[in-house]
Design an enzyme around this catalytic site. Sequence first.
Site, PDB file in Angstrom:
ATOM      1  N   GLU A  91       4.584  -9.719  15.938  1.00 42.26           N
ATOM      2  CA  GLU A  91       4.079 -10.124  17.247  1.00 42.26           C
ATOM      3  C   GLU A  91       4.391 -11.606  17.543  1.00 42.26           C
ATOM      4  O   GLU A  91       4.865 -11.940  18.608  1.00 42.26           O
ATOM      5  CB  GLU A  91       2.578  -9.857  17.290  1.00 42.26           C
ATOM      6  CG  GLU A  91       2.086  -9.544  18.673  1.00 42.26           C
ATOM      7  CD  GLU A  91       0.612  -9.185  18.659  1.00 42.26           C
ATOM      8  OE1 GLU A  91       0.128  -8.714  17.612  1.00 42.26           O
ATOM      9  OE2 GLU A  91      -0.032  -9.400  19.688  1.00 42.26           O
ATOM     10  N   ARG A 130       0.824  -1.222   0.000  1.00 40.95           N
ATOM     11  CA  ARG A 130       0.000   0.000   0.000  1.00 40.95           C
ATOM     12  C   ARG A 130       0.852   1.263   0.000  1.00 40.95           C
ATOM     13  O   ARG A 130       0.420   2.295  -0.516  1.00 40.95           O
ATOM     14  CB  ARG A 130      -0.964  -0.010   1.197  1.00 40.95           C
ATOM     15  CG  ARG A 130      -2.169  -0.876   0.948  1.00 40.95           C
ATOM     16  CD  ARG A 130      -2.889  -1.198   2.214  1.00 40.95           C
ATOM     17  NE  ARG A 130      -2.079  -2.082   3.047  1.00 40.95           N
ATOM     18  CZ  ARG A 130      -2.384  -2.438   4.280  1.00 40.95           C
ATOM     19  NH1 ARG A 130      -3.453  -1.981   4.851  1.00 40.95           N
ATOM     20  NH2 ARG A 130      -1.594  -3.251   4.959  1.00 40.95           N
TER      21      ARG A 130
HETATM   22  P1  AMP Z   1       3.885  -1.705  11.717  1.00 36.92           P
HETATM   23  O1  AMP Z   1       3.290  -2.259  12.968  1.00 36.92           O
HETATM   24  O2  AMP Z   1       4.052  -0.208  11.803  1.00 36.92           O
HETATM   25  O3  AMP Z   1       5.149  -2.405  11.325  1.00 36.92           O
HETATM   26  O4  AMP Z   1       2.810  -1.966  10.574  1.00 36.92           O
HETATM   27  C1  AMP Z   1       3.002  -2.880   9.544  1.00 36.92           C
HETATM   28  C2  AMP Z   1       1.969  -2.701   8.452  1.00 36.92           C
HETATM   29  O5  AMP Z   1       0.707  -3.147   8.905  1.00 36.92           O
HETATM   30  C3  AMP Z   1       1.828  -1.275   7.958  1.00 36.92           C
HETATM   31  O6  AMP Z   1       2.269  -1.257   6.619  1.00 36.92           O
HETATM   32  C4  AMP Z   1       0.356  -0.981   8.017  1.00 36.92           C
HETATM   33  O7  AMP Z   1      -0.098  -0.713   6.715  1.00 36.92           O
HETATM   34  C5  AMP Z   1      -0.307  -2.261   8.517  1.00 36.92           C
HETATM   35  N1  AMP Z   1      -1.150  -2.021   9.700  1.00 36.92           N
HETATM   36  C6  AMP Z   1      -0.819  -2.272  10.986  1.00 36.92           C
HETATM   37  N2  AMP Z   1      -1.822  -1.967  11.827  1.00 36.92           N
HETATM   38  C7  AMP Z   1      -2.830  -1.500  11.061  1.00 36.92           C
HETATM   39  C8  AMP Z   1      -4.148  -0.995  11.336  1.00 36.92           C
HETATM   40  N3  AMP Z   1      -4.644  -0.914  12.580  1.00 36.92           N
HETATM   41  N4  AMP Z   1      -4.899  -0.590  10.276  1.00 36.92           N
HETATM   42  C9  AMP Z   1      -4.403  -0.667   9.023  1.00 36.92           C
HETATM   43  N5  AMP Z   1      -3.187  -1.135   8.690  1.00 36.92           N
HETATM   44  C10 AMP Z   1      -2.400  -1.548   9.697  1.00 36.92           C
END
Ligand code: AMP
Length: 176
Positions: free
Chosen positions: A98, A61
């Site tokens: 996680e 995305r």
């Molecule tokens: P991160 O935890 O920052 O490494 O997130 C990894 C990916 O998961 C990112 O590219 C976000 O697009 C997606 N992501 C994580 N949490 C959410 C959420 N609550 N809503 C939408 N996308 C999420």
Amino acid sequence: MTNINLDDYIRKVPDFPRKGILFFDITSILANPVAFRYCIDKMAEIYHDMRVDAIAAIEARGFLFAAPFAYKLGIPVIPIRKKGKLPGVTLSKKYDLEYAQAEIEVHSSDVPRGKRILLTDDLIATGGTLNAARALLLEGGAEVPEIFGIVALPFLNFKKILDPTPVTSLIEYQSE
Ligand code: AMP
């Protein structure tokens, strides 16, 4: 630029992809040309006065926002992909999710030594993926002066892991 309330264009999906997660869906931005243009124009406005030599974005995305921004500014796009997708010589980085590990890669020839790369994704949650992506770009000899996301979820504490790189977003949500 038509001023809009970006929140109106972000679909919130409870319990996706699993129970207890509120998913902030940006496909509803993509489906609306006014909202999508607003995002790209805002990014261009924010980075108008900062020297940005290239934009890096995280699969998949992140690509959707980085590509039109790069087109508008006339700068390269550096795709950061999941392991095994890039055909050339890559730099790669493992990081913890996680319950599992993930690995991302970038073509080493795409990372311009000594240049300033804006690192982006659609949404910044824990910052774990961006932290690994930043490590890749730094390992390649580039600078990462700023990290940008359309949406940011500061209650997941990404600032701590992404420190000292400044993080900017178009909209923040304070809790799920
Ligand atoms: P991160 O935890 O920052 O490494 O997130 C990894 C990916 O998961 C990112 O590219 C976000 O697009 C997606 N992501 C994580 N949490 C959410 C959420 N609550 N809503 C939408 N996308 C999420």
